[in-house]
Design a protein around this motif. Structure first.
Motif, short mmCIF file in Angstrom:
data_model
loop_
_atom_site.label_atom_id
_atom_site.label_comp_id
_atom_site.label_asym_id
_atom_site.label_seq_id
_atom_site.Cartn_x
_atom_site.Cartn_y
_atom_site.Cartn_z
N ASN A 30 0.92 9.34 76.64
CA ASN A 30 1.90 9.88 75.70
C ASN A 30 1.47 9.76 74.24
OD1 ASN A 30 3.78 10.80 77.54
ND2 ASN A 30 4.92 8.88 77.59
N HIS A 31 0.40 9.00 73.96
CA HIS A 31 -0.01 8.77 72.57
C HIS A 31 -1.45 9.16 72.26
CE1 HIS A 31 3.57 6.17 72.92
NE2 HIS A 31 3.69 6.32 71.62
N ILE A 32 -2.26 9.37 73.27
CA ILE A 32 -3.69 9.57 73.04
C ILE A 32 -3.98 10.87 72.31
CG2 ILE A 32 -4.14 10.67 75.28
CD1 ILE A 32 -6.45 8.12 73.56
N GLU A 33 -3.25 11.94 72.62
CA GLU A 33 -3.56 13.23 71.98
C GLU A 33 -3.25 13.21 70.49
OE1 GLU A 33 -5.29 15.62 73.29
OE2 GLU A 33 -5.39 14.46 75.15
N LEU A 34 -2.14 12.59 70.10
CA LEU A 34 -1.81 12.48 68.68
C LEU A 34 -2.86 11.62 67.97
CD1 LEU A 34 0.01 12.94 66.25
CD2 LEU A 34 1.39 10.98 66.99
N ALA A 35 -3.27 10.55 68.61
CA ALA A 35 -4.30 9.68 68.02
C ALA A 35 -5.61 10.44 67.87
CB ALA A 35 -4.49 8.44 68.88
#
Length: 225
Positions: A128-133
């Motif tokens: 849920n967070h890797i793409e934004l990072a």
């Protein structure tokens, strides 16, 4: 190898290191000792060697039992651990309790159930967070993510393989700590080592990184699993 000494059951992992002078014994919670020597030893020789260190073994094992809390942590929140006998092997959260359904008292089997629980929750968080990072780090190519049960690192990056490995029990820590590890490993796609430029870039995309990492390293949990 499993041994029993004066009613104390423990395991020994034998490590042959021909460059080592003499021997050493290290404790690995909850019930394992690492015996490293420069020569091969039979099971009987290992038992005799461990017998010489009964007090050390007893101190480690009994201290470990006293220090364990009947709880676990997930994303920085402590949950009371409740173990329920069942033909299922699964862990779920219910209110302020973590319920471990199991059909055995075997610590290794139950540890694997809990490890699977940590892995599942950490995987969900990372996905849920890797793409934004990645977007903040301007990383456009796909990255393979894996999870392992390790104690020596929170994460590890292999830039040439486009692979990041996260420690499963990282799920114990709060979300801010986990995010700092995600950004740290992504930064290795630009800098393989921890030079000044590495930390400068981290400070730009993840402000407060150094203080967050310092708090992560200071945070220790004495959970049952």
């Amino acid at each position: 190898m499993e041994f029993e000494l004066k009613g104390i059951k423990f395991k020994v992992e034998f490590i042959l290191n021909k460059r080592k002078r003499g021997w050493s014994i290290k404790y690995k919670a909850p019930d394992t000792f690492l015996l490293e020597t420069n020569k091969m030893m039979t099971d009987e020789e290992i038992y005799l060697e461990m017998s010489k260190h009964y007090r050390f073994i007893k101190r480690c094992m009994t201290t470990e039992e006293k220090n364990f809390h009947q709880s676990i942590h997930l994303f920085g929140i402590e949950y009371e651990l409740q173990i329920i006998e069942s033909d299922l092997r699964k862990m779920i959260l219910m209110g302020n309790k973590a319920i471990l359904y199991t059909d055995t008292t075997d610590k290794e089997i139950n540890q694997k159930i809990v490890d699977s629980f940590y892995k599942e929750n950490l995987s969900y968080f990372v996905n849920n967070h890797i793409e934004l990072a990645k977007a903040k780090m301007n990383i456009l190519f796909p990255i393979q993510i894996e999870y392992k049960k390790v104690k020596t690192y929170y994460g590890e990056c292999f830039p040439k393989r486009r692979l990041i490995i996260f420690q499963e029990s990282l799920a114990k820590y709060n979300e801010e700590f986990i995010l700092s590890v995600i950004y740290h490993e992504l930064c290795h796609f630009y800098y393989p080592n921890h030079q000044k430029a590495f930390y400068d870039r981290l400070d730009l995309v993840f402000p407060g990184y150094k203080s967050i990492q310092a708090r992560l390293r200071r945070t220790k949990y004495n959970d049952m699993y």
